[in-house]
Design a protein around this motif. Structure first.
Motif, PDB file in Angstrom:
ATOM      1  N   TYR A  89      52.699 -58.873 -40.580  1.00  0.00           N
ATOM      2  CA  TYR A  89      52.121 -59.406 -39.067  1.00  0.00           C
ATOM      3  C   TYR A  89      51.944 -60.890 -39.283  1.00  0.00           C
ATOM      4  O   TYR A  89      51.995 -61.810 -38.279  1.00  0.00           O
ATOM      5  N   GLU A 116      53.173 -60.595 -25.695  1.00  0.00           N
ATOM      6  CA  GLU A 116      52.956 -59.109 -25.893  1.00  0.00           C
ATOM      7  C   GLU A 116      53.099 -59.032 -27.432  1.00  0.00           C
ATOM      8  O   GLU A 116      52.074 -58.393 -27.919  1.00  0.00           O
ATOM      9  N   ASP A 119      49.870 -60.567 -28.930  1.00  0.00           N
ATOM     10  CA  ASP A 119      48.718 -59.784 -28.759  1.00  0.00           C
ATOM     11  C   ASP A 119      48.680 -58.903 -29.932  1.00  0.00           C
ATOM     12  O   ASP A 119      47.705 -58.538 -30.521  1.00  0.00           O
ATOM     13  N   LYS A 120      49.776 -57.930 -29.987  1.00  0.00           N
ATOM     14  CA  LYS A 120      49.788 -56.822 -30.949  1.00  0.00           C
ATOM     15  C   LYS A 120      49.667 -57.315 -32.200  1.00  0.00           C
ATOM     16  O   LYS A 120      48.922 -56.727 -33.188  1.00  0.00           O
ATOM     17  N   GLN A 124      46.596 -56.228 -34.731  1.00  0.00           N
ATOM     18  CA  GLN A 124      46.802 -55.680 -36.350  1.00  0.00           C
ATOM     19  C   GLN A 124      46.001 -56.272 -37.189  1.00  0.00           C
ATOM     20  O   GLN A 124      45.535 -55.944 -38.341  1.00  0.00           O
ATOM     21  N   GLN A 131      43.073 -62.703 -29.835  1.00  0.00           N
ATOM     22  CA  GLN A 131      43.693 -61.658 -28.977  1.00  0.00           C
ATOM     23  C   GLN A 131      43.168 -61.737 -27.402  1.00  0.00           C
ATOM     24  O   GLN A 131      43.868 -61.560 -26.392  1.00  0.00           O
TER      25      GLN A 131
END
Length: 640
Positions: A89, A116, A119-120, A124, A131
């Motif tokens: 990540y 998106e 954001d994810k 994580q 976020q």
């Protein structure tokens, strides 16, 4: 926080490629490759994310040599998404942030995909303050109307708050005809409850979600694309895993095994890279179930599987299970080693996380306070606008006083128009009333036809029982069939009375009982010449829900009297049936002056189907059957 990724696997050049990756390679335009990548949910079914990463990296080098900026952005975004699927990540969000400034405002689809992904990644990495900022930008760019924080609350351990916000945000947008959407909703609600250690409630939501997705997948009338089918299979596997984890929390270990095994098989087959945390959770739950069932070696096999790239909380869970395993096999040195490993890991997490979580909670609260302030300002602005409007209305009313005389004639004209309009409305009302009356007549006709058909069907059952009686030689079987026939006739008679009545909601009991007695007499061929039957139910009407139990009760009592109460044909038999209504309830009484019940009648009653049936029917009427055998004959009564 993540554990190490492990070694990156290279492609096996000795094996011919096929499937989604080969199709991807054969596409020429970067736009087509970009669209194909995101439209293929099972893209890792035949080749891993590492193979895809090698291919996309090669395409990126080619685009860089050619100086094609559009292709470079597309391949960089795919590369960032692949690192996310691989669980790296930090690298994924670093690449995504580098791409951010290069995407023009006109390319809204790429910008939506990028935001998106960022954001994810922040989710994580547990960087919830960042976020929140990304979600604000998504709203400002028009990609979403409202900012929701339920997933962030859940990540911070506030699962009840997350559940409340999720239901508030999603319930109003749920389409009750969309089975896939309903399955997603119930699965998410169940997920919050499971994290909150409310496994029993979570399990009920997961089973509802499973029911919705199974019906959705089996609906052949709704044609689905390959992508929709793959998404449905994925959701079904995730739901099965959640059911298995709920079973483990509820100590239903044997029930959990097939659900967890099925979920892991589907996720590993098609979505191993993207759903590594879910696979790890299910694997650890499966190991715990086997451990509790005594399958220690099987549990160890699952604990030793490659679970690289999993969140730190799953590492802690794995260490706990390994310590428990070594405790079970009495290897206490290894047990202590894993417990110490967990203690060190937990200490480092606590030190690193405590201050950051406080800041992120403050960020969420501050954001909500800001939103609340905006709402209050808007409400105050609306109040000012309302006051201004009221002042304008007051000025208007003053002006209307002066010009009211001018409109007097128009008022008379309006009255005439209203009168003509009312006449027209009365005609419309009369026509609608006529239509409603016709509909009611048609409804009554249909109800009568239904009761008629039910009566005919029951009559056919009675005829079939009669035919069976003729083909049966056993006396006991013949008697049982005859008793069944009288019960069927008693119910058929109810429906016959209903379709013969003008009022389809109630049955007049006096006439019904007389018809029922005639039917029973015809079966037992008593003729009624030596048995005097008195019926006192004049004016009593019952609805069908109570009339059917009463009919069956009377059928059993009269049949028993004919069969057993008057063994000698010359006996002067008397039967008295009395029903009366008292307010919301009523009273029922049945007596005969026959030979009465024998001393062992209670034992025979317990073994008699007829008496048991009467007692159950009386219970259905929410009452208790009373039997008096002290006097001449026998007396049954109860209140209802």
């Amino acid at each position: 926080m993540l554990v190490s990724q492990g070694e990156i696997r290279g492609q096996d050049l000795s094996m011919p490629e096929s499937g989604a990756l080969q199709t991807f390679k054969e596409l020429i335009r970067p736009e087509d490759k970009f669209e194909f990548f995101f439209d293929t949910p099972n893209r890792y079914e035949e080749q891993s994310a590492y193979d895809w990463l090698d291919t996309v990296t090669a395409d990126l080098h080619t685009a860089t040599r050619q100086g094609d900026s559009t292709a470079i952005r597309a391949y960089q975004l795919l590369q960032a998404h692949l690192y996310f699927d691989l669980g790296d990540y930090n690298k994924s969000v670093a690449l995504a942030n580098d791409i951010y400034l290069d995407i023009p405002d006109s390319d809204r689809e790429s910008m939506r995909t990028l935001l998106e992904l960022i954001d994810k990644n922040y989710g994580q990495l547990q960087l919830y303050d960042k976020q929140i900022e990304i979600r604000k930008e998504k709203r400002e760019r028009g990609f979403t109307q409202n900012i929701a924080f339920y997933d962030i609350y859940s990540s911070l351990g506030m699962h009840r708050k997350a559940l409340k916000d999720y239901i508030f945000e999603m319930k109003k947008n749920i389409d009750n005809t969309n089975l896939y959407q309903l399955a997603e909703y119930d699965n998410t609600v169940g997920g919050f409850l499971l994290k909150d250690n409310t496994a029993a409630a979570a399990l009920s939501y997961f089973k509802k979600a499973q029911g919705y997705i199974v019906v959705y997948m089996n609906d052949i009338q709704n044609v689905k694309t390959d992508k929709e089918v793959a998404q449905a299979e994925l959701l079904k596997a995730i739901i099965e895993g959640n059911i298995g984890k709920s079973n483990v929390q509820l100590t239903q270990y044997r029930e959990a095994l097939p659900h967890l095994e099925n979920s892991i098989a589907v996720l590993e087959d098609q979505h191993r890279e993207m759903y590594r945390p879910e696979i790890a959770e299910n694997t650890l739950a499966l190991a715990e179930a086997h451990m509790e069932l005594g399958n220690l070696e099987k549990a160890r096999e699952y604990l030793e599987m490659d679970l690289s790239g999993i969140p730190v909380e799953l590492v802690l869970q794995r260490n706990r299970l390994l310590a428990y395993y070594y405790d079970r096999i009495e290897d206490y040195g290894s047990e202590v080693r894993y417990l110490r490993r967990n203690a060190r890991l937990q200490d480092s997490i606590d030190r690193a996380e405590s201050s950051r979580r406080k800041q992120q909670l403050l960020a969420i609260v501050a954001n909500e306070e800001l939103e609340n302030s905006k709402i209050m300002v808007n409400e105050q602005r609306q109040e000012l606008e309302k006051g201004r409007a009221e002042l304008q209305a007051q000025d208007m009313r003053i002006n209307l006083v002066f010009i009211s005389l001018v409109f007097t004639l128009l008022g008379f004209a309006g009255l005439v128009y209203a009168y003509l309009k009312s006449i027209k409305n009365q005609r419309l009302i009369a026509e609608q009333k006529h239509i409603i009356e016709n509909s009611l007549v048609e409804k009554d006709s249909l109800l009568k036809e239904i009761h008629h058909r039910v009566k005919n069907n029951l009559q056919m059952v009675s005829s079939l029982l009669s035919l069976q009686t003729k083909n049966t030689r056993s006396r006991a079987a013949i008697e049982a069939l005859e008793e069944g026939k009288t019960r069927v006739k008693a119910m058929a008679l109810i429906h016959q009375k209903l379709y013969q009545n003008d009022d389809l909601s109630v049955i007049e009991m006096q006439g019904y009982i007389e018809s029922l007695i005639n039917s029973v007499q015809s079966v037992f061929k008593k003729g009624g010449h030596n048995i005097n039957i008195s019926i006192d139910a004049e004016g009593v009407e019952l609805d069908i829900d109570r009339a059917i139990p009463f009919g069956l009760i009377l059928n059993e009592l009269v049949s028993n009297s004919f069969k057993y109460a008057f063994p000698d044909d010359d006996m002067d038999g008397k039967i008295y049936i009395h029903i009366r209504k008292t307010g919301d309830g009523g009273f029922f009484e049945y007596t005969d002056n026959g030979v009465g019940l024998s001393e062992d009648s209670e034992e025979r009653a317990n073994n008699s189907m007829g008496i048991r049936l009467i007692q159950r029917l009386v219970n259905q009427l929410q009452s208790t059957l009373n039997i008096d055998k002290t006097g001449e004959g026998v007396r049954f009564w109860f209140n209802f």
